[in-house]
Design a protein around this motif. Structure first.
Motif, PDB file in Angstrom:
ATOM      1  N   UNK A   1       5.641 -11.061   6.574  1.00  0.00           N
ATOM      2  CA  UNK A   1       4.766 -10.719   7.695  1.00  0.00           C
ATOM      3  C   UNK A   1       3.451 -11.452   7.538  1.00  0.00           C
ATOM      4  N   UNK A   2       2.417 -10.959   8.182  1.00  0.00           N
ATOM      5  CA  UNK A   2       1.110 -11.597   8.107  1.00  0.00           C
ATOM      6  C   UNK A   2       0.537 -11.466   6.708  1.00  0.00           C
ATOM      7  N   UNK A   3      -0.250 -12.451   6.303  1.00  0.00           N
ATOM      8  CA  UNK A   3      -0.834 -12.438   4.977  1.00  0.00           C
ATOM      9  C   UNK A   3      -1.802 -11.272   4.850  1.00  0.00           C
ATOM     10  N   UNK A   4      -1.849 -10.684   3.673  1.00  0.00           N
ATOM     11  CA  UNK A   4      -2.758  -9.566   3.419  1.00  0.00           C
ATOM     12  C   UNK A   4      -3.251  -9.651   1.990  1.00  0.00           C
ATOM     13  N   UNK A   5      -4.442  -9.061   1.751  1.00  0.00           N
ATOM     14  CA  UNK A   5      -5.005  -9.061   0.399  1.00  0.00           C
ATOM     15  C   UNK A   5      -4.244  -8.093  -0.489  1.00  0.00           C
ATOM     16  N   UNK A   6      -4.430  -8.264  -1.821  1.00  0.00           N
ATOM     17  CA  UNK A   6      -3.882  -7.283  -2.752  1.00  0.00           C
ATOM     18  C   UNK A   6      -4.464  -5.923  -2.406  1.00  0.00           C
ATOM     19  N   UNK A   7      -3.678  -4.876  -2.670  1.00  0.00           N
ATOM     20  CA  UNK A   7      -4.072  -3.541  -2.234  1.00  0.00           C
ATOM     21  C   UNK A   7      -3.955  -2.538  -3.376  1.00  0.00           C
ATOM     22  N   UNK A   8      -5.006  -1.719  -3.549  1.00  0.00           N
ATOM     23  CA  UNK A   8      -5.012  -0.655  -4.550  1.00  0.00           C
ATOM     24  C   UNK A   8      -5.300   0.665  -3.851  1.00  0.00           C
ATOM     25  N   UNK A   9      -4.412   1.636  -4.037  1.00  0.00           N
ATOM     26  CA  UNK A   9      -4.574   2.951  -3.417  1.00  0.00           C
ATOM     27  C   UNK A   9      -4.682   4.013  -4.499  1.00  0.00           C
ATOM     28  N   UNK A  10      -5.764   4.780  -4.480  1.00  0.00           N
ATOM     29  CA  UNK A  10      -5.958   5.875  -5.432  1.00  0.00           C
ATOM     30  C   UNK A  10      -5.723   7.194  -4.696  1.00  0.00           C
ATOM     31  N   UNK A  11      -4.768   7.981  -5.201  1.00  0.00           N
ATOM     32  CA  UNK A  11      -4.413   9.244  -4.551  1.00  0.00           C
ATOM     33  C   UNK A  11      -4.793  10.452  -5.401  1.00  0.00           C
ATOM     34  N   UNK A  12      -5.202  11.512  -4.745  1.00  0.00           N
ATOM     35  CA  UNK A  12      -5.320  12.822  -5.370  1.00  0.00           C
ATOM     36  C   UNK A  12      -4.085  13.596  -4.945  1.00  0.00           C
ATOM     37  N   UNK A  13      -3.386  14.162  -5.901  1.00  0.00           N
ATOM     38  CA  UNK A  13      -2.147  14.859  -5.561  1.00  0.00           C
ATOM     39  C   UNK A  13      -2.137  16.284  -6.092  1.00  0.00           C
ATOM     40  N   UNK A  14      -1.326  17.122  -5.448  1.00  0.00           N
ATOM     41  CA  UNK A  14      -1.125  18.495  -5.897  1.00  0.00           C
ATOM     42  C   UNK A  14       0.364  18.791  -5.884  1.00  0.00           C
ATOM     43  N   UNK A  15       0.773  19.695  -6.773  1.00  0.00           N
ATOM     44  CA  UNK A  15       2.186  20.046  -6.850  1.00  0.00           C
ATOM     45  C   UNK A  15       2.386  21.196  -7.803  1.00  0.00           C
ATOM     46  N   UNK A  16       3.623  21.356  -8.231  1.00  0.00           N
ATOM     47  CA  UNK A  16       3.944  22.455  -9.134  1.00  0.00           C
ATOM     48  C   UNK A  16       3.200  22.404 -10.451  1.00  0.00           C
ATOM     49  N   UNK A  17       2.752  21.199 -10.857  1.00  0.00           N
ATOM     50  CA  UNK A  17       2.064  21.050 -12.134  1.00  0.00           C
ATOM     51  C   UNK A  17       0.563  20.890 -11.961  1.00  0.00           C
ATOM     52  N   UNK A  18       0.054  21.259 -10.788  1.00  0.00           N
ATOM     53  CA  UNK A  18      -1.382  21.213 -10.569  1.00  0.00           C
ATOM     54  C   UNK A  18      -1.852  19.912  -9.950  1.00  0.00           C
ATOM     55  N   UNK A  19      -3.166  19.710 -10.002  1.00  0.00           N
ATOM     56  CA  UNK A  19      -3.777  18.524  -9.397  1.00  0.00           C
ATOM     57  C   UNK A  19      -3.742  17.336 -10.353  1.00  0.00           C
ATOM     58  N   UNK A  20      -3.654  16.132  -9.781  1.00  0.00           N
ATOM     59  CA  UNK A  20      -3.605  14.917 -10.593  1.00  0.00           C
ATOM     60  C   UNK A  20      -4.079  13.735  -9.762  1.00  0.00           C
ATOM     61  N   UNK A  21      -4.288  12.616 -10.440  1.00  0.00           N
ATOM     62  CA  UNK A  21      -4.678  11.379  -9.772  1.00  0.00           C
ATOM     63  C   UNK A  21      -3.617  10.320 -10.049  1.00  0.00           C
ATOM     64  N   UNK A  22      -3.249   9.569  -9.035  1.00  0.00           N
ATOM     65  CA  UNK A  22      -2.260   8.503  -9.200  1.00  0.00           C
ATOM     66  C   UNK A  22      -2.742   7.269  -8.464  1.00  0.00           C
ATOM     67  N   UNK A  23      -2.493   6.098  -9.045  1.00  0.00           N
ATOM     68  CA  UNK A  23      -2.921   4.844  -8.439  1.00  0.00           C
ATOM     69  C   UNK A  23      -1.725   3.935  -8.194  1.00  0.00           C
ATOM     70  N   UNK A  24      -1.662   3.362  -7.004  1.00  0.00           N
ATOM     71  CA  UNK A  24      -0.607   2.412  -6.663  1.00  0.00           C
ATOM     72  C   UNK A  24      -1.230   1.034  -6.486  1.00  0.00           C
TER      73      UNK A  24
END
Length: 267
Positions: A23-46
């Motif tokens: 597709x069209x050219x795009x810059x590198x991408x970094x996504x930082x997420x705050x997540x919640x679930x059965x094991x509590x809150x956490x941070x994950x980066x893609x």
């Protein structure tokens, strides 16, 4: 090969395919997420670059190297990691598809002698609920500074996901031989055509309605009287070069034991 692992392989195919479509050219991408679930809150980066992508959480991560078409799975909890190429995964999927085809024919013969009500129930079970998947468009909102479109993804009464996707972002186009990914997608399609995966094609068509990069989602899953809720939302979105260390398996999985990928063991 178990049905669950086949589904995971197909899901992996869909994930890689989504990033690997030219597709069209795009810059590198970094996504930082705050997540919640059965094991509590956490941070994950893609991380998404033209050569690799890395996704996951504190327990499990996946790194895809586009050039060699290789997938590295890292289990932080077990302190193990494994590698598999698309060619190896494709071979396993083709072998599994052939066995599943034989098994489905035997199942159809057995179902032919069942009462209509029982036969219908069995067909629903074989479809895994994917035949009733729907995607509904909602309103718009702001997440991490980006306007995004709300969608509701429902899979029967089993799972409902509320997600928000933005078209203001795009994944960078991988530097890869797309013929490898195309061949892999064809093998995944063979599984989707199998009666035991009835509804997967419909699910893929419905998912095409979701446009852009997902930056927020919440899921409610219910089965056998138990409910599981989880969510994640982007809190930081960065465009630009990603440090090589973010994809360095030797550093990420330092001291971890290398094991065979489970898909290669499935018979």
């Amino acid at each position: 090969m178990t049905r669950t692992r086949l589904l995971l392989a197909a899901a992996c195919a869909a994930t890689i395919g989504a990033v690997s479509v030219p597709g069209a050219a795009a810059e590198d991408l970094t996504l930082v997420f705050k997540s919640t679930g059965g094991k509590g809150a956490a941070t994950a980066t893609s991380y998404y670059s033209t050569e690799k992508m890395r996704t996951g959480d504190a327990e499990n991560e996946t790194i895809v190297e586009y050039g060699p078409a290789k997938i590295i799975s890292i289990d932080h909890k077990k302190k193990e990691y494994s590698e598999i190429t698309l060619a190896e995964m494709e071979a396993a999927m083709q072998q599994a598809a052939a066995k599943m085809e034989e098994a489905s024919k035997q199942m159809e013969q057995q179902m032919a002698n069942m009462p209509p009500a029982v036969r219908e129930k069995m067909q629903q079970m074989m479809g895994g609920g994917t035949a009733s998947v729907t995607v509904t468009k909602g309103g718009t909102r702001q997440v991490a500074g980006y306007s995004c479109q709300d969608y509701t993804l429902a899979m029967g009464e089993t799972m409902t996901t509320e997600l928000c996707a933005t078209t203001a972002l795009a994944f960078p186009v991988p530097k890869a031989d797309f013929r490898k990914f195309s061949s892999f997608a064809t093998s995944a399609g063979m599984m989707a055509n199998n009666p035991m995966f009835k509804g997967m094609s419909k699910m893929a068509d419905e998912l095409k309605k979701i446009e852009g990069v997902t930056i927020a989602e919440s899921t409610h899953f219910k089965m056998m009287g138990r409910s599981i809720d989880s969510s994640k939302e982007a809190v930081e979105i960065k465009k630009g070069p990603i440090p090589a260390a973010a994809f360095d398996v030797a550093t990420i999985a330092k001291g971890f034991k290398k094991v065979d990928n489970p898909i290669t063991k499935i018979k």
